[in-house]
Motif scaffolding. Structure first.
Motif, PDB file in Angstrom:
ATOM      1  N   GLY A  77      29.592  42.972  35.244  1.00  0.00           N
ATOM      2  CA  GLY A  77      30.783  43.092  36.059  1.00  0.00           C
ATOM      3  C   GLY A  77      31.298  41.795  36.662  1.00  0.00           C
ATOM      4  O   GLY A  77      31.065  40.693  36.163  1.00  0.00           O
ATOM      5  N   ILE A  78      32.018  41.953  37.786  1.00  0.00           N
ATOM      6  CA  ILE A  78      32.630  40.811  38.455  1.00  0.00           C
ATOM      7  C   ILE A  78      31.603  39.768  38.909  1.00  0.00           C
ATOM      8  O   ILE A  78      31.875  38.572  38.850  1.00  0.00           O
ATOM      9  CB  ILE A  78      33.488  41.287  39.655  1.00  0.00           C
ATOM     10  N   PRO A  79      30.394  40.166  39.362  1.00  0.00           N
ATOM     11  CA  PRO A  79      29.473  39.144  39.880  1.00  0.00           C
ATOM     12  C   PRO A  79      29.057  38.082  38.860  1.00  0.00           C
ATOM     13  O   PRO A  79      28.739  36.952  39.247  1.00  0.00           O
ATOM     14  CB  PRO A  79      28.260  39.964  40.335  1.00  0.00           C
ATOM     15  N   LEU A  80      29.057  38.403  37.572  1.00  0.00           N
ATOM     16  CA  LEU A  80      28.619  37.426  36.573  1.00  0.00           C
ATOM     17  C   LEU A  80      29.691  36.354  36.393  1.00  0.00           C
ATOM     18  O   LEU A  80      30.833  36.653  36.034  1.00  0.00           O
ATOM     19  CB  LEU A  80      28.330  38.106  35.231  1.00  0.00           C
ATOM     20  N   ILE A  81      29.319  35.122  36.619  1.00  0.00           N
ATOM     21  CA  ILE A  81      30.294  34.023  36.561  1.00  0.00           C
ATOM     22  C   ILE A  81      30.976  33.944  35.193  1.00  0.00           C
ATOM     23  O   ILE A  81      32.158  33.619  35.100  1.00  0.00           O
ATOM     24  CB  ILE A  81      29.633  32.672  36.931  1.00  0.00           C
ATOM     25  N   ASN A  82      30.254  34.278  34.115  1.00  0.00           N
ATOM     26  CA  ASN A  82      30.842  34.220  32.770  1.00  0.00           C
ATOM     27  C   ASN A  82      32.128  35.032  32.700  1.00  0.00           C
ATOM     28  O   ASN A  82      33.120  34.603  32.089  1.00  0.00           O
ATOM     29  CB  ASN A  82      29.877  34.777  31.722  1.00  0.00           C
ATOM     30  N   ASN A  83      32.101  36.232  33.290  1.00  0.00           N
ATOM     31  CA  ASN A  83      33.274  37.095  33.240  1.00  0.00           C
ATOM     32  C   ASN A  83      34.448  36.468  33.991  1.00  0.00           C
ATOM     33  O   ASN A  83      35.587  36.485  33.510  1.00  0.00           O
ATOM     34  CB  ASN A  83      32.933  38.470  33.822  1.00  0.00           C
ATOM     35  N   LYS A  84      34.179  35.898  35.152  1.00  0.00           N
ATOM     36  CA  LYS A  84      35.259  35.274  35.932  1.00  0.00           C
ATOM     37  C   LYS A  84      35.825  34.050  35.200  1.00  0.00           C
ATOM     38  O   LYS A  84      37.039  33.836  35.183  1.00  0.00           O
ATOM     39  CB  LYS A  84      34.748  34.894  37.325  1.00  0.00           C
ATOM     40  N   LEU A  85      34.944  33.254  34.595  1.00  0.00           N
ATOM     41  CA  LEU A  85      35.422  32.064  33.882  1.00  0.00           C
ATOM     42  C   LEU A  85      36.273  32.448  32.679  1.00  0.00           C
ATOM     43  O   LEU A  85      37.287  31.785  32.385  1.00  0.00           O
ATOM     44  CB  LEU A  85      34.235  31.203  33.436  1.00  0.00           C
ATOM     45  N   LEU A  86      35.896  33.511  31.978  1.00  0.00           N
ATOM     46  CA  LEU A  86      36.704  33.976  30.842  1.00  0.00           C
ATOM     47  C   LEU A  86      38.072  34.468  31.322  1.00  0.00           C
ATOM     48  O   LEU A  86      39.098  34.202  30.684  1.00  0.00           O
ATOM     49  CB  LEU A  86      35.982  35.097  30.093  1.00  0.00           C
ATOM     50  N   ALA A  87      38.081  35.195  32.432  1.00  0.00           N
ATOM     51  CA  ALA A  87      39.360  35.647  32.988  1.00  0.00           C
ATOM     52  C   ALA A  87      40.240  34.442  33.328  1.00  0.00           C
ATOM     53  O   ALA A  87      41.447  34.446  33.062  1.00  0.00           O
ATOM     54  CB  ALA A  87      39.119  36.510  34.218  1.00  0.00           C
ATOM     55  N   ASP A  88      39.637  33.403  33.913  1.00  0.00           N
ATOM     56  CA  ASP A  88      40.389  32.182  34.212  1.00  0.00           C
ATOM     57  C   ASP A  88      40.971  31.582  32.931  1.00  0.00           C
ATOM     58  O   ASP A  88      42.100  31.068  32.932  1.00  0.00           O
ATOM     59  CB  ASP A  88      39.485  31.144  34.877  1.00  0.00           C
ATOM     60  N   ASP A  89      40.201  31.640  31.841  1.00  0.00           N
ATOM     61  CA  ASP A  89      40.685  31.088  30.566  1.00  0.00           C
ATOM     62  C   ASP A  89      41.898  31.868  30.050  1.00  0.00           C
ATOM     63  O   ASP A  89      42.840  31.280  29.501  1.00  0.00           O
ATOM     64  CB  ASP A  89      39.568  31.093  29.522  1.00  0.00           C
ATOM     65  N   PHE A  90      41.888  33.192  30.203  1.00  0.00           N
ATOM     66  CA  PHE A  90      43.068  33.969  29.806  1.00  0.00           C
ATOM     67  C   PHE A  90      44.272  33.582  30.667  1.00  0.00           C
ATOM     68  O   PHE A  90      45.400  33.474  30.169  1.00  0.00           O
ATOM     69  CB  PHE A  90      42.795  35.475  29.920  1.00  0.00           C
ATOM     70  N   ALA A  91      44.022  33.344  31.958  1.00  0.00           N
ATOM     71  CA  ALA A  91      45.126  32.925  32.833  1.00  0.00           C
ATOM     72  C   ALA A  91      45.693  31.578  32.388  1.00  0.00           C
ATOM     73  O   ALA A  91      46.903  31.359  32.435  1.00  0.00           O
ATOM     74  CB  ALA A  91      44.650  32.854  34.284  1.00  0.00           C
ATOM     75  N   ARG A  92      44.816  30.691  31.937  1.00  0.00           N
ATOM     76  CA  ARG A  92      45.291  29.389  31.436  1.00  0.00           C
ATOM     77  C   ARG A  92      46.179  29.550  30.208  1.00  0.00           C
ATOM     78  O   ARG A  92      46.959  28.666  29.870  1.00  0.00           O
ATOM     79  CB  ARG A  92      44.100  28.493  31.083  1.00  0.00           C
ATOM     80  N   ASN A  93      46.017  30.674  29.532  1.00  0.00           N
ATOM     81  CA  ASN A  93      46.837  30.956  28.353  1.00  0.00           C
ATOM     82  C   ASN A  93      48.060  31.807  28.686  1.00  0.00           C
ATOM     83  O   ASN A  93      48.685  32.375  27.792  1.00  0.00           O
ATOM     84  CB  ASN A  93      45.975  31.624  27.280  1.00  0.00           C
TER      85      ASN A  93
END
Length: 252
Positions: free
Chosen positions: A53-69
């Motif tokens: 879920g949200i606590p795993l940093i990997n998930n947040k970093l991937l979401a940030d990558d989609f935002a960069r796109n």
């Protein structure tokens, strides 16, 4: 419903500093990653997570990558604050059965539907889903209810094959991308072949694609070991394929 596999609870934590923020959407706690420049306010990528879920940093970093796109990207908490703790990755002494029992569809359906209803109320008309492992059935659910425009799943788990695939073919209107891999107990090569037979060669009119990543195991697209060149290529390739798929169908 099929079981979660061992690899659903394993993987590598990535390094980085998340750039999004936590906010409530429709009463559901969400991680929200917003593009820095101009972006379409009527479009959202709904990121449906693995068990961590949200606590795993990997998930947040991937979401940030989609935002960069260029996509505002939202991770709803599918677990009401009870995601599998990130520090238990690969740990055997965690009561998996008890955790799984707490988080069936009655746990996540209200979370995704309430989030989507709130987004629609604020003017969002296009929702693309990207579901990882556990997040595949929520992605399926939204497509079958006509609440999402595009579906991507990476190393999906808990899909009944062929039943759920056939139901998607018969009822869903959202184009489908599956990012698959070589070693995947939850969605093995036999299931991948069945998916191609059900959706491929134009059998699914809205659109179907599948990527396959050699040398990768279940979880690679979010929790892969980036020190392994094949896994790094798979993680980055699955992400790129997902963005391209959203871009291809962003005007639906």
């Amino acid at each position: 419903m099929p079981e979660l596999c061992d690899q659903c609870f394993q993987g590598v934590r990535h390094e980085g500093v998340p750039e999004g923020k936590i906010e409530k959407i429709g009463g559901v706690e969400c991680y929200v990653a917003t593009p820095t420049g101009e972006y379409p306010k009527d479009k959202v990528v709904l990121f449906l997570t693995d068990v961590f879920g949200i606590p795993l940093i990997n998930n947040k970093l991937l979401a940030d990558d989609f935002a960069r796109n260029g996509y505002r990207t939202i991770i709803p908490d599918l677990f009401q604050g009870d995601a599998r703790p990130a520090d238990t990755i690969g740990r055997a002494n965690f009561d998996r059965a008890a955790w799984v029992a707490r988080h069936g569809p009655d746990s996540w359906i209200p979370a995704v539907e309430d989030t989507v209803a709130a987004l629609q109320a604020e003017g969002v008309t296009w929702i693309g889903t990207t579901g990882y492992c556990y997040g595949a059935p929520p992605a399926w659910h939204l497509a079958l209810k006509g609440l999402s425009k595009v579906t991507v799943v990476s190393h999906p788990s808990r899909l009944r094959v062929p039943k759920d695939l056939e139901e998607y073919r018969d009822k869903a209107k959202a184009p489908l991308l599956i990012n698959s891999c070589e070693i995947d107990p939850a969605f093995p090569p036999e299931s991948q072949k069945i998916a191609d037979e059900i959706f491929g060669n134009g059998k699914f009119a809205p659109g179907y694609e599948r990527t396959y990543w050699d040398g990768c195991t279940h979880g690679f697209a979010v929790r892969g070991d980036l020190s392994n060149p094949k896994v790094k290529a798979g993680l980055e390739g699955a992400f790129e394929a997902t963005v391209k798929f959203f871009n291809k169908y962003k005007d639906l």
